[in-house]
Design a protein around this motif. Structure first.
Motif, PDB file in Angstrom:
ATOM      1  N   LEU A   6       0.859  -1.282   0.044  1.00  0.00           N
ATOM      2  CA  LEU A   6       0.012   0.002   0.120  1.00  0.00           C
ATOM      3  C   LEU A   6       1.140   1.131   0.071  1.00  0.00           C
ATOM      4  O   LEU A   6       1.590   1.230   0.940  1.00  0.00           O
ATOM      5  CB  LEU A   6      -1.001  -0.066   1.226  1.00  0.00           C
ATOM      6  N   HIS A   7       0.513   2.103  -0.855  1.00  0.00           N
ATOM      7  CA  HIS A   7       1.504   3.325  -1.163  1.00  0.00           C
ATOM      8  C   HIS A   7       0.629   4.643  -1.618  1.00  0.00           C
ATOM      9  O   HIS A   7      -0.366   4.535  -2.030  1.00  0.00           O
ATOM     10  CB  HIS A   7       2.675   2.950  -1.883  1.00  0.00           C
ATOM     11  N   ILE A   8       1.346   5.735  -1.238  1.00  0.00           N
ATOM     12  CA  ILE A   8       0.752   6.846  -1.841  1.00  0.00           C
ATOM     13  C   ILE A   8       1.748   7.549  -3.152  1.00  0.00           C
ATOM     14  O   ILE A   8       3.141   6.920  -3.258  1.00  0.00           O
ATOM     15  CB  ILE A   8       0.847   8.050  -0.789  1.00  0.00           C
ATOM     16  N   ASN A   9       1.262   8.134  -4.127  1.00  0.00           N
ATOM     17  CA  ASN A   9       2.046   8.587  -5.130  1.00  0.00           C
ATOM     18  C   ASN A   9       3.314   9.370  -4.873  1.00  0.00           C
ATOM     19  O   ASN A   9       4.278   9.165  -5.571  1.00  0.00           O
ATOM     20  CB  ASN A   9       0.846   9.557  -5.803  1.00  0.00           C
ATOM     21  N   ASP A  10       3.258  10.168  -3.631  1.00  0.00           N
ATOM     22  CA  ASP A  10       4.628  10.793  -3.570  1.00  0.00           C
ATOM     23  C   ASP A  10       5.676  10.271  -2.588  1.00  0.00           C
ATOM     24  O   ASP A  10       6.764  10.517  -2.312  1.00  0.00           O
ATOM     25  CB  ASP A  10       4.227  12.129  -2.555  1.00  0.00           C
ATOM     26  N   ARG A  38      -0.902  -1.318  -4.606  1.00  0.00           N
ATOM     27  CA  ARG A  38      -2.291  -0.261  -4.299  1.00  0.00           C
ATOM     28  C   ARG A  38      -1.786   1.021  -4.114  1.00  0.00           C
ATOM     29  O   ARG A  38      -1.476   1.223  -3.193  1.00  0.00           O
ATOM     30  CB  ARG A  38      -3.191  -1.084  -3.477  1.00  0.00           C
ATOM     31  N   LEU A  39      -1.949   1.816  -4.868  1.00  0.00           N
ATOM     32  CA  LEU A  39      -1.861   3.432  -4.789  1.00  0.00           C
ATOM     33  C   LEU A  39      -2.965   3.993  -3.927  1.00  0.00           C
ATOM     34  O   LEU A  39      -4.312   3.714  -4.613  1.00  0.00           O
ATOM     35  CB  LEU A  39      -1.726   3.834  -6.093  1.00  0.00           C
ATOM     36  N   LEU A  40      -2.691   4.316  -3.021  1.00  0.00           N
ATOM     37  CA  LEU A  40      -4.085   5.281  -2.250  1.00  0.00           C
ATOM     38  C   LEU A  40      -4.069   6.573  -2.503  1.00  0.00           C
ATOM     39  O   LEU A  40      -2.977   7.175  -2.344  1.00  0.00           O
ATOM     40  CB  LEU A  40      -3.892   4.962  -0.830  1.00  0.00           C
ATOM     41  N   ARG A  41      -5.245   7.060  -2.974  1.00  0.00           N
ATOM     42  CA  ARG A  41      -5.234   8.492  -3.420  1.00  0.00           C
ATOM     43  C   ARG A  41      -5.903   9.099  -2.420  1.00  0.00           C
ATOM     44  O   ARG A  41      -5.921  10.611  -2.380  1.00  0.00           O
ATOM     45  CB  ARG A  41      -5.958   8.320  -5.013  1.00  0.00           C
ATOM     46  N   THR A  42      -6.847   8.735  -1.543  1.00  0.00           N
ATOM     47  CA  THR A  42      -7.712   9.485  -0.638  1.00  0.00           C
ATOM     48  C   THR A  42      -7.594   8.908   0.606  1.00  0.00           C
ATOM     49  O   THR A  42      -7.433   7.541   0.937  1.00  0.00           O
ATOM     50  CB  THR A  42      -9.306   9.479  -1.042  1.00  0.00           C
ATOM     51  N   SER A  43      -8.024   9.729   1.634  1.00  0.00           N
ATOM     52  CA  SER A  43      -7.898   9.319   3.097  1.00  0.00           C
ATOM     53  C   SER A  43      -9.257   8.101   3.335  1.00  0.00           C
ATOM     54  O   SER A  43      -9.010   7.204   4.103  1.00  0.00           O
ATOM     55  CB  SER A  43      -8.229  10.493   3.968  1.00  0.00           C
ATOM     56  N   GLU A  44     -10.248   8.253   2.623  1.00  0.00           N
ATOM     57  CA  GLU A  44     -11.263   7.408   2.369  1.00  0.00           C
ATOM     58  C   GLU A  44     -10.560   5.788   2.118  1.00  0.00           C
ATOM     59  O   GLU A  44     -11.067   4.916   2.682  1.00  0.00           O
ATOM     60  CB  GLU A  44     -12.388   7.556   1.479  1.00  0.00           C
ATOM     61  N   GLU A  45      -9.632   5.971   0.974  1.00  0.00           N
ATOM     62  CA  GLU A  45      -9.246   4.516   0.376  1.00  0.00           C
ATOM     63  C   GLU A  45      -8.137   3.876   1.621  1.00  0.00           C
ATOM     64  O   GLU A  45      -8.254   2.755   1.903  1.00  0.00           O
ATOM     65  CB  GLU A  45      -8.223   4.854  -0.548  1.00  0.00           C
ATOM     66  N   ALA A  47      -8.340   4.349   4.716  1.00  0.00           N
ATOM     67  CA  ALA A  47      -9.437   4.117   5.891  1.00  0.00           C
ATOM     68  C   ALA A  47      -9.841   2.543   5.729  1.00  0.00           C
ATOM     69  O   ALA A  47     -10.151   1.900   6.830  1.00  0.00           O
ATOM     70  CB  ALA A  47     -10.290   4.970   6.162  1.00  0.00           C
ATOM     71  N   GLY A  48      -9.915   2.091   4.586  1.00  0.00           N
ATOM     72  CA  GLY A  48     -10.474   0.869   4.214  1.00  0.00           C
ATOM     73  C   GLY A  48      -9.461  -0.457   3.984  1.00  0.00           C
ATOM     74  O   GLY A  48      -9.665  -1.494   3.937  1.00  0.00           O
ATOM     75  N   VAL A  49      -8.163  -0.108   4.521  1.00  0.00           N
ATOM     76  CA  VAL A  49      -7.173  -1.023   4.587  1.00  0.00           C
ATOM     77  C   VAL A  49      -6.314  -0.826   5.627  1.00  0.00           C
ATOM     78  O   VAL A  49      -6.530   0.057   6.505  1.00  0.00           O
ATOM     79  CB  VAL A  49      -6.301  -0.980   3.226  1.00  0.00           C
ATOM     80  N   GLN A  50      -5.413  -1.790   5.937  1.00  0.00           N
ATOM     81  CA  GLN A  50      -4.360  -1.587   7.133  1.00  0.00           C
ATOM     82  C   GLN A  50      -3.192  -0.766   6.768  1.00  0.00           C
ATOM     83  O   GLN A  50      -2.207  -1.337   6.644  1.00  0.00           O
ATOM     84  CB  GLN A  50      -4.175  -3.133   7.707  1.00  0.00           C
ATOM     85  N   PHE A  51      -3.554   0.386   6.519  1.00  0.00           N
ATOM     86  CA  PHE A  51      -2.555   1.466   6.232  1.00  0.00           C
ATOM     87  C   PHE A  51      -1.918   2.340   7.313  1.00  0.00           C
ATOM     88  O   PHE A  51      -2.627   2.692   8.273  1.00  0.00           O
ATOM     89  CB  PHE A  51      -3.095   2.640   5.211  1.00  0.00           C
ATOM     90  N   ALA A  52      -0.515   1.945   7.462  1.00  0.00           N
ATOM     91  CA  ALA A  52       0.257   2.811   8.632  1.00  0.00           C
ATOM     92  C   ALA A  52       1.099   3.754   8.007  1.00  0.00           C
ATOM     93  O   ALA A  52       2.162   4.108   8.467  1.00  0.00           O
ATOM     94  CB  ALA A  52       0.767   1.540   9.493  1.00  0.00           C
ATOM     95  N   LEU A  74      -2.557  10.509   4.310  1.00  0.00           N
ATOM     96  CA  LEU A  74      -1.440   9.933   3.079  1.00  0.00           C
ATOM     97  C   LEU A  74      -0.197  10.632   3.373  1.00  0.00           C
ATOM     98  O   LEU A  74       0.170  11.454   2.795  1.00  0.00           O
ATOM     99  CB  LEU A  74      -2.041  10.530   1.531  1.00  0.00           C
ATOM    100  N   ALA A  75       0.569   9.675   4.070  1.00  0.00           N
ATOM    101  CA  ALA A  75       1.945  10.105   4.392  1.00  0.00           C
ATOM    102  C   ALA A  75       2.931   9.138   4.349  1.00  0.00           C
ATOM    103  O   ALA A  75       2.639   7.815   4.186  1.00  0.00           O
ATOM    104  CB  ALA A  75       1.989  10.923   5.961  1.00  0.00           C
ATOM    105  N   CYS A  76       4.171   9.439   4.456  1.00  0.00           N
ATOM    106  CA  CYS A  76       5.209   8.571   4.209  1.00  0.00           C
ATOM    107  C   CYS A  76       5.423   7.745   5.800  1.00  0.00           C
ATOM    108  O   CYS A  76       4.955   8.375   6.824  1.00  0.00           O
ATOM    109  CB  CYS A  76       6.604   9.128   4.124  1.00  0.00           C
ATOM    110  N   ARG A  77       5.860   6.826   5.822  1.00  0.00           N
ATOM    111  CA  ARG A  77       6.268   5.774   7.097  1.00  0.00           C
ATOM    112  C   ARG A  77       7.674   5.764   7.230  1.00  0.00           C
ATOM    113  O   ARG A  77       8.436   5.721   6.326  1.00  0.00           O
ATOM    114  CB  ARG A  77       5.473   4.269   6.875  1.00  0.00           C
ATOM    115  N   ILE A  78       7.762   5.868   8.679  1.00  0.00           N
ATOM    116  CA  ILE A  78       9.277   5.345   9.040  1.00  0.00           C
ATOM    117  C   ILE A  78       9.126   3.933   9.836  1.00  0.00           C
ATOM    118  O   ILE A  78       8.312   3.540  10.487  1.00  0.00           O
ATOM    119  CB  ILE A  78       9.661   6.333  10.079  1.00  0.00           C
ATOM    120  N   TYR A  79      10.441   3.226   9.556  1.00  0.00           N
ATOM    121  CA  TYR A  79      10.591   2.010  10.057  1.00  0.00           C
ATOM    122  C   TYR A  79      11.716   1.840  11.060  1.00  0.00           C
ATOM    123  O   TYR A  79      12.587   2.328  10.669  1.00  0.00           O
ATOM    124  CB  TYR A  79      10.741   0.966   9.018  1.00  0.00           C
ATOM    125  N   LEU A  80      11.518   1.138  12.240  1.00  0.00           N
ATOM    126  CA  LEU A  80      12.813   0.864  12.805  1.00  0.00           C
ATOM    127  C   LEU A  80      13.600  -0.157  12.292  1.00  0.00           C
ATOM    128  O   LEU A  80      12.905  -1.391  12.245  1.00  0.00           O
ATOM    129  CB  LEU A  80      12.540   0.819  14.318  1.00  0.00           C
TER     130      LEU A  80
END
Length: 103
Positions: A6-10, A38-45, A47-52, A74-80
């Protein structure tokens, strides 16, 4: 086995995350597994998946590298990682996560 990224365009890290996920699947004997991008384009999209945050890697709809929880931002994620904070998990972390789930 259902594998999604699951990712965002940016997000600058989703393509490398896909490559590491492919490497981890190959290393665990699942070279035939498809990765759904799966490109997520909206907050609603989101909300419907396990997006972190982007990228989020899921196996059977569960986050492979669980975090504080899901978000609709719709933001980037940081991993340890063993090398400190990074924008994606290491291949070894993904191999461990897949193996821990019995795959």
């Amino acid at each position: 086995m259902k594998v999604e990224l699951l990712h965002i365009n940016d997000c600058p890290n989703w393509e490398e995350a896909a490559a590491r996920l492919r490497d981890a699947l190959n290393a665990t004997g699942h070279s035939d597994a498809d990765i759904v991008l799966r490109l997520l384009r909206t907050s609603e999209e989101a909300a419907g998946v396990q997006f972190a945050g982007s990228p989020t890697l899921t196996l059977d709809d569960e986050d492979l590298v669980p975090s504080e929880g899901k978000t609709t931002d719709l933001a980037c994620r940081i991993y340890l990682t063993p090398n400190g904070l990074a924008g994606l998990p290491t291949t070894d972390q993904l191999v461990e996560a897949i193996t821990a789930r019995g795959y």
